[in-house]
Design a protein around this motif. Structure first.
Motif, PDB file in Angstrom:
ATOM      1  N   LYS A   1     -11.330   6.254   2.152  1.00  0.00           N
ATOM      2  CA  LYS A   1     -10.286   5.901   3.116  1.00  0.00           C
ATOM      3  C   LYS A   1     -10.792   6.120   4.545  1.00  0.00           C
ATOM      4  O   LYS A   1     -10.629   5.259   5.410  1.00  0.00           O
TER       5      LYS A   1
ATOM      6  N   SER B   1     -13.349   0.467  -4.212  1.00  0.00           N
ATOM      7  CA  SER B   1     -12.218   1.286  -3.756  1.00  0.00           C
ATOM      8  C   SER B   1     -11.077   0.408  -3.245  1.00  0.00           C
ATOM      9  O   SER B   1      -9.901   0.688  -3.502  1.00  0.00           O
ATOM     10  N   GLY B   2     -11.395  -0.661  -2.542  1.00  0.00           N
ATOM     11  CA  GLY B   2     -10.346  -1.569  -2.066  1.00  0.00           C
ATOM     12  C   GLY B   2      -9.664  -2.301  -3.207  1.00  0.00           C
ATOM     13  O   GLY B   2      -8.439  -2.481  -3.202  1.00  0.00           O
TER      14      GLY B   2
ATOM     15  N   ARG C   1      -2.760  -8.641  -7.558  1.00  0.00           N
ATOM     16  CA  ARG C   1      -2.806  -7.411  -8.352  1.00  0.00           C
ATOM     17  C   ARG C   1      -3.311  -7.631  -9.775  1.00  0.00           C
ATOM     18  O   ARG C   1      -4.113  -6.823 -10.268  1.00  0.00           O
TER      19      ARG C   1
ATOM     20  N   SER D   1     -13.501   3.557   5.455  1.00  0.00           N
ATOM     21  CA  SER D   1     -13.082   2.148   5.325  1.00  0.00           C
ATOM     22  C   SER D   1     -13.858   1.416   4.241  1.00  0.00           C
ATOM     23  O   SER D   1     -14.214   0.256   4.396  1.00  0.00           O
TER      24      SER D   1
ATOM     25  N   SER E   1      -3.706  -6.358   1.250  1.00  0.00           N
ATOM     26  CA  SER E   1      -4.252  -7.712   1.315  1.00  0.00           C
ATOM     27  C   SER E   1      -5.331  -7.880   0.261  1.00  0.00           C
ATOM     28  O   SER E   1      -5.660  -6.962  -0.457  1.00  0.00           O
ATOM     29  N   GLY E   2      -5.869  -9.059   0.207  1.00  0.00           N
ATOM     30  CA  GLY E   2      -6.952  -9.312  -0.739  1.00  0.00           C
ATOM     31  C   GLY E   2      -6.483 -10.021  -1.985  1.00  0.00           C
ATOM     32  O   GLY E   2      -5.569 -10.836  -1.955  1.00  0.00           O
TER      33      GLY E   2
ATOM     34  N   ARG F   1     -14.159 -12.869  -1.825  1.00  0.00           N
ATOM     35  CA  ARG F   1     -13.728 -11.473  -1.728  1.00  0.00           C
ATOM     36  C   ARG F   1     -14.930 -10.548  -1.840  1.00  0.00           C
ATOM     37  O   ARG F   1     -15.822 -10.775  -2.655  1.00  0.00           O
TER      38      ARG F   1
ATOM     39  N   LEU G   1      -1.649   0.111  -3.465  1.00  0.00           N
ATOM     40  CA  LEU G   1      -1.843   0.828  -2.200  1.00  0.00           C
ATOM     41  C   LEU G   1      -2.453  -0.044  -1.113  1.00  0.00           C
ATOM     42  O   LEU G   1      -2.446   0.339   0.050  1.00  0.00           O
ATOM     43  N   GLY G   2      -3.038  -1.170  -1.480  1.00  0.00           N
ATOM     44  CA  GLY G   2      -3.658  -2.073  -0.519  1.00  0.00           C
ATOM     45  C   GLY G   2      -2.751  -3.259  -0.260  1.00  0.00           C
ATOM     46  O   GLY G   2      -2.052  -3.721  -1.158  1.00  0.00           O
TER      47      GLY G   2
ATOM     48  N   ALA H   1      -7.470   0.201  -5.007  1.00  0.00           N
ATOM     49  CA  ALA H   1      -6.258   0.444  -4.215  1.00  0.00           C
ATOM     50  C   ALA H   1      -5.280  -0.708  -4.380  1.00  0.00           C
ATOM     51  O   ALA H   1      -4.067  -0.504  -4.510  1.00  0.00           O
ATOM     52  N   ARG H   2      -5.794  -1.917  -4.398  1.00  0.00           N
ATOM     53  CA  ARG H   2      -4.929  -3.089  -4.585  1.00  0.00           C
ATOM     54  C   ARG H   2      -4.286  -3.060  -5.965  1.00  0.00           C
ATOM     55  O   ARG H   2      -3.096  -3.356  -6.117  1.00  0.00           O
TER      56      ARG H   2
END
Length: 149
Positions: free
Chosen positions: A101, A39-40, A55, A104, A51-52, A34, A48-49, A43-44
């Motif tokens: 956002k 930020s990603g 939580r 990206s 994939s990845g 990963r 808000l995200g 978001a997760r």
């Protein structure tokens, strides 16, 4: 070590911090597969995200960031810090969120992880946010809005 023109600079601490950030990013990429884009991951954690990472892992990462800073602060005997008002911090956080956002990703995703993988998109993003930062500081200094110490 004192740098000419920068009496408060701490180049060895900066080097150590950079090495630790790079090591953490490499461990996350090699160990979890990963990218360590904050930020990603945030978001997760907030749901808000899509994939990845799971939580709970995202929450552990997000909570670990300030806890790691607190641990270093405690080990070093504390730091002297000052912050803007809560309103300014909230507005700045929203602006940064919109920027991540639109771009990206954030500085850690593009600047650390993307650049190290020679991602063209990350190179452009990093050049863009660095240039914007330089221009903003120069404009604020020219307008007398920032005091350099």
């Amino acid at each position: 070590m004192i740098l000419p023109g920068f009496p408060d600079a701490a180049p060895l601490a900066g080097l150590a911090g950079g090495v630790l950030i790079g090591l953490a990013a490499a461990m996350m990429l090699l160990g979890a597969g990963r990218i360590a884009g904050v930020s990603g991951i945030a978001a997760r954690a907030a749901g808000l995200g899509g994939s990845g990472m799971e939580r709970p892992s995202a929450w552990a990462f997000v909570i670990g960031l300030p806890l790691g800073a607190l641990a270093i602060m405690a080990a070093m005997g504390g730091i002297e810090a000052s912050f803007a008002s809560p309103l300014v911090l909230a507005i700045a956080g929203l602006v940064v969120g919109v920027g991540t956002k639109l771009g990206s990703g954030c500085t850690s995703g593009h600047g650390v992880c993307g650049m190290s993988r020679f991602s063209a998109r990350s190179i452009v993003a990093t050049l863009t946010f660095m240039a914007t930062g330089f221009i903003t500081v120069a404009a604020m200094n020219a307008l007398g809005l920032m005091v350099l110490q």
